[in-house]
Design a protein around this motif. Structure first.
Motif, PDB file in Angstrom:
ATOM      1  N   ARG A 102      18.478   3.962 -15.806  1.00 43.51           N
ATOM      2  CA  ARG A 102      17.928   3.203 -16.909  1.00 43.51           C
ATOM      3  C   ARG A 102      17.378   4.223 -17.881  1.00 43.51           C
ATOM      4  O   ARG A 102      16.216   4.569 -17.868  1.00 43.51           O
ATOM      5  N   SER A 103      18.252   4.761 -18.678  1.00 39.09           N
ATOM      6  CA  SER A 103      17.901   5.929 -19.478  1.00 39.09           C
ATOM      7  C   SER A 103      16.798   5.621 -20.472  1.00 39.09           C
ATOM      8  O   SER A 103      16.786   4.570 -21.097  1.00 39.09           O
ATOM      9  N   THR A 104      15.871   6.551 -20.585  1.00 38.24           N
ATOM     10  CA  THR A 104      14.832   6.426 -21.607  1.00 38.24           C
ATOM     11  C   THR A 104      15.170   7.256 -22.837  1.00 38.24           C
ATOM     12  O   THR A 104      14.456   7.238 -23.808  1.00 38.24           O
ATOM     13  N   MET A 105      16.266   8.016 -22.776  1.00 32.01           N
ATOM     14  CA  MET A 105      16.644   8.873 -23.886  1.00 32.01           C
ATOM     15  C   MET A 105      18.008   8.473 -24.440  1.00 32.01           C
ATOM     16  O   MET A 105      18.953   8.307 -23.685  1.00 32.01           O
ATOM     17  N   PRO A 106      18.120   8.328 -25.730  1.00 29.61           N
ATOM     18  CA  PRO A 106      19.384   7.917 -26.329  1.00 29.61           C
ATOM     19  C   PRO A 106      20.338   9.096 -26.454  1.00 29.61           C
ATOM     20  O   PRO A 106      19.946  10.249 -26.291  1.00 29.61           O
ATOM     21  N   PRO A 107      21.599   8.818 -26.772  1.00 30.21           N
ATOM     22  CA  PRO A 107      22.542   9.910 -27.032  1.00 30.21           C
ATOM     23  C   PRO A 107      22.054  10.764 -28.195  1.00 30.21           C
ATOM     24  O   PRO A 107      21.576  10.245 -29.206  1.00 30.21           O
ATOM     25  N   ILE A 121      10.508  14.295 -30.880  1.00 26.27           N
ATOM     26  CA  ILE A 121      11.959  14.293 -31.131  1.00 26.27           C
ATOM     27  C   ILE A 121      12.636  13.204 -30.314  1.00 26.27           C
ATOM     28  O   ILE A 121      13.428  12.404 -30.829  1.00 26.27           O
ATOM     29  N   HIS A 122      12.315  13.129 -29.027  1.00 28.62           N
ATOM     30  CA  HIS A 122      12.937  12.120 -28.176  1.00 28.62           C
ATOM     31  C   HIS A 122      12.512  10.710 -28.580  1.00 28.62           C
ATOM     32  O   HIS A 122      13.304   9.770 -28.508  1.00 28.62           O
ATOM     33  N   LEU A 123      11.244  10.561 -28.965  1.00 27.73           N
ATOM     34  CA  LEU A 123      10.796   9.244 -29.406  1.00 27.73           C
ATOM     35  C   LEU A 123      11.574   8.803 -30.646  1.00 27.73           C
ATOM     36  O   LEU A 123      12.041   7.660 -30.732  1.00 27.73           O
ATOM     37  N   ARG A 124      11.729   9.692 -31.609  1.00 24.82           N
ATOM     38  CA  ARG A 124      12.470   9.343 -32.830  1.00 24.82           C
ATOM     39  C   ARG A 124      13.919   8.999 -32.509  1.00 24.82           C
ATOM     40  O   ARG A 124      14.478   8.032 -33.038  1.00 24.82           O
ATOM     41  N   LEU A 125      14.537   9.789 -31.657  1.00 21.61           N
ATOM     42  CA  LEU A 125      15.927   9.509 -31.296  1.00 21.61           C
ATOM     43  C   LEU A 125      16.055   8.172 -30.577  1.00 21.61           C
ATOM     44  O   LEU A 125      17.017   7.431 -30.785  1.00 21.61           O
ATOM     45  N   LEU A 126      15.083   7.880 -29.720  1.00 21.28           N
ATOM     46  CA  LEU A 126      15.109   6.610 -29.010  1.00 21.28           C
ATOM     47  C   LEU A 126      15.024   5.437 -29.974  1.00 21.28           C
ATOM     48  O   LEU A 126      15.787   4.460 -29.870  1.00 21.28           O
ATOM     49  N   ILE A 127      14.108   5.519 -30.937  1.00 25.06           N
ATOM     50  CA  ILE A 127      13.947   4.431 -31.906  1.00 25.06           C
ATOM     51  C   ILE A 127      15.171   4.344 -32.815  1.00 25.06           C
ATOM     52  O   ILE A 127      15.697   3.248 -33.083  1.00 25.06           O
TER      53      ILE A 127
END
Length: 517
Positions: A385-390, A506-512
Motif C-alpha cells: 500500500r504505497s505511500t509514495m507516488p511514481p 519532496i515526497h509529500l508534494r509528489l504524493l499530493i
C-alpha cells in the motif's frame, strides 16, 4: 527402594551434611546410597566451615544434625537463609524434643527425622523436597518474567508517548529545513550571493542530517514500543536488525567492533516489536559476554542468510579474549523444550517458539559466544500500500487540499510545502472540517492526522463515508507507528494511502501531485 525407584537425577545429589560425627555421617550416607540415591557430599561442623561451603559450592540439599559442640540445627538453618539460598533443609538428630522440632519447622526447616529412623521415608522426603524446590524456582522464574513483561509494557507505553511527542515537532523541523534549502538553492543562482548561500546550504545540510538521525531514532523507538500482542505479518529481518543495532549501539561501541554480513533472507512471519526484542536481547547478551577494555580485539558479528530449506538464518556472535561461558556447550532449543539459563534468554526462547523457529546457543569459554536463530519464511508476501507516488509525475494542476490536524507546527509545515502549488485549507477541528464537506465543499485531497485530541483519523473516515464516499476515498492519513491497537487494526482494513508524519517535503508534494487529475 531398589535402583529403579531411585531419584531420576542425571547427576549425583550434592548434599551438605552438618554433622560433627564422622561415624553418623557415614551411616547416613550408607542408608541413602543403599536406597539408590547417588550422593556427593561435604561434612561441616562449624559455622565458619558451613559458610565457606555455601560460598564456594552449589548444593541441592542440607542435612543437619540438631546438636553440635559449636553449632546447632537452627543456627545452620539461619545461616543458609542468610545466604539467600532456597534449599531443602532436613533435620536429622539422635533425639530432639517435639517442641524444638516444631520451632525449627516454623523457622523454615522442611522435615525432621531421628537417626534411628533412617530409611525409605527419608529418601522419599529428600526427593519430594528436591522437586518442590524445582517447582518454586520455576514459579519464581515465571513471576520474574511477568514482572519483566509488565516493566516492558510500561516502558513501551512511555516510549510510545515520547516518540509521539518528538514526532510532531520533528515533522516541522524536517519540512522547514527542506523548504529553506529549496529557497537557498534558488537564491544561490545569483552570483553575488553564491558564496554566503553556499555556506548556509552546508549548515542546513548538516542540520538535515542530524534531524534525519533523530527521525531514525524515533522510528526505532516506535518499533520497540509496540505491544507484543500485535498482529504478525511479513517482516524484513535486515530492517529490524538495523533498528536493533542502533538501539544497542551504546552497549556495543565501547566493548567491540561491529561487523555486519547481510545476505539474502526471506521475509518472516512476525511482529517487528517481538523480533526486535529477540534481536536486542541476543545482541546485548553477546556483547556483555566480552571482556571490557579490548575494543580493538573484540567483535560483534551479525550475519543473515537463507538455509537450504528457505528459512531465514540470523547469527549473532561475540568473539574475543574473555568471552563468557563456564565450559564449551551447545544447546539446541526447538520451541520451548529447553529451560533457559536466564530471563532474557527465556524471553528469546518464548518468542522463537511462537514464531515456529529454532534457537541455538554455542558458547566456548575464552573464545566466542554465538546465538543462531532460524525462522520460517512468511506465509504470504506483504500487501503493498504505497505511500509514495511514481517519481515520473512532477507537475499537476493546482488542486484543493484540506488538512485536518491539531498540531499548529505540523499545519504550518504542510502549508509551506504545498501552498505554492495548491490551494490549502486547514482545520484543527475534525467536526468543523466535516461540516465543510457536508455543506457541499469538495477537495481533491484530504490530509488527516490519525491521532488528534478529541477525534481520530478513524472517526473522520467513518464520518466521511456517511457524508460522501468519494471524499472518503480522497483521504490520506498522516500517521506513525506508535498508534493504539484500535487505530492500527483500522488502518489494516482500509485501502487509503498513508504517509508517516515524519515525511520529507519532496515526497509529500509528489504524493499530493499524483492525486490531481
Amino acid at each position: 527402594m531398589d535402583q529403579s525407584q531411585s531419584s531420576a537425577h542425571s547427576r549425583p545429589l550434592r548434599a551438605l551434611i552438618v554433622e560433627d560425627s564422622e561415624q553418623d555421617a557415614a551411616l547416613l550416607l550408607r542408608h541413602l546410597k543403599k536406597s539408590g540415591l547417588q550422593i556427593t557430599h561435604l561434612r561441616v561442623d562449624t559455622p565458619r566451615a558451613m559458610q565457606e561451603a555455601l560460598s564456594k559450592q552449589t548444593w541441592d540439599i542440607v542435612l543437619s544434625d540438631y546438636e553440635l559442640p559449636q553449632f546447632n540445627g537452627e543456627m545452620a538453618l539461619a545461616l543458609m537463609k542468610a545466604n539467600g539460598l532456597d534449599l531443602p533443609f532436613i533435620l536429622i538428630s539422635g533425639a530432639v524434643a517435639e517442641e524444638v522440632a516444631a520451632r525449627a519447622m516454623r523457622s523454615g526447616a522442611h522435615d525432621y527425622f531421628l537417626k534411628s529412623e533412617l530409611g525409605p521415608r527419608l529418601v522419599a522426603a529428600i526427593e519430594r523436597e528436591i522437586k518442590e524446590v524445582a517447582v518454586r524456582a520455576e514459579n519464581m522464574a515465571m513471576q520474574e518474567q511477568l514482572l519483566v513483561s509488565d516493566c516492558l509494557s510500561s516502558m513501551g507505553t512511555l516510549a510510545a508517548g515520547v516518540a509521539h511527542e518528538i514526532n510532531n515537532p520533528m515533522t516541522s523541523v524536517m519540512a522547514n529545513i527542506d523548504l529553506a534549502t529549496a529557497s537557498l538553492t534558488h537564491l544561490a543562482q545569483d552570483p553575488a550571493l553564491h558564496g554566503p548561500m553556499g555556506e548556509i546550504g552546508e549548515e542546513l545540510r548538516d542540520a538535515r542530517e542530524a534531524a534525519e538521525r533523530i527521525r531514525n531514532i524515533v522510528r526505532d523507538i516506535k518499533i520497540f514500543s509496540r505491544p507484543l500482542s500485535e498482529a504478525t505479518g511479513p517482516v524484513s529481518v535486515d530492517k529490524v536488525m538495523e533498528s536493533t543495532l542502533r538501539m544497542a549501539w551504546n552497549e556495543v561501541r565501547y566493548r567491540a567492533r561491529l561487523v555486519k554480513n547481510y545476505g539474502e533472507t526471506p521475509l518472516v512471519e512476525a511482529s517487528e516489536s517481538r523480533l526486535g526484542q529477540l534481536f536486542l536481547n541476543l545482541v546485548v547478551s553477546a556483547t556483555q559476554g566480552l571482556a571490557e577494555g579490548r575494543w580493538t580485539e573484540n567483535r560483534i558479528i551479525v550475519s543473515t542468510s537463507t538455509d537450504d530449506q528457505g528459512r531465514a538464518v540470523i547469527e549473532i556472535q561475540g568473539t574475543g579474549p574473555g568471552s563468557f561461558g563456564s565450559h564449551a556447550e551447545r544447546n539446541t532449543i526447538p520451541g520451548a523444550r529447553h529451560k533457559s539459563p536466564g530471563i532474557a534468554f527465556a524471553i528469546c526462547q518464548r518468542i522463537v517458539a511462537n514464531l515456529g523457529g529454532l534457537i541455538e546457543s554455542d558458547r566456548v569459554k575464552g573464545h566466542h559466544t554465538t546465538f543462531r536463530v532460524t525462522l520460517p519464511p512468511a506465509r504470504a508476501l506483504p500487501t503493498e500500500r504505497s505511500t509514495m507516488p511514481p517519481l515520473s509525475r512532477s507537475t499537476r494542476p493546482r488542486g484543493r487540499v484540506l488538512l485536518i490536524d491539531d498540531e499548529p507546527r505540523n499545519v504550518s509545515a504542510v502549508v509551506r510545502a504545498l501552498s505554492r502549488e495548491h490551494h490549502i485549507e486547514t482545520s484543527h477541528d475534525a467536526v468543523v472540517a466535516m461540516a465543510k464537506i457536508k455543506n457541499g465543499e469538495r477537495f481533491d485531497v484530504i490530509l488527516c492526522a490519525m491521532v488528534m485530541g478529541e477525534q481520530s483519523g478513524m472517526d473522520v473516515y467513518r464520518a466521511l463515508v456517511k457524508i460522501d464516499k468519494e471524499q472518503a476515498r480522497n483521504l490520506i492519513f498522516l500517521t506513525s507507528d506508535a498508534l493504539p491497537p484500535q487505530l492500527r487494526e483500522f488502518l489494516a482494513d482500509v485501502p487509503n494511502q498513508r504517509i508517516d508524519k515524519n515525511f520529507d517535503t519532496i515526497h509529500l508534494r509528489l504524493l499530493i501531485n499524483d492525486r490531481m487529475h
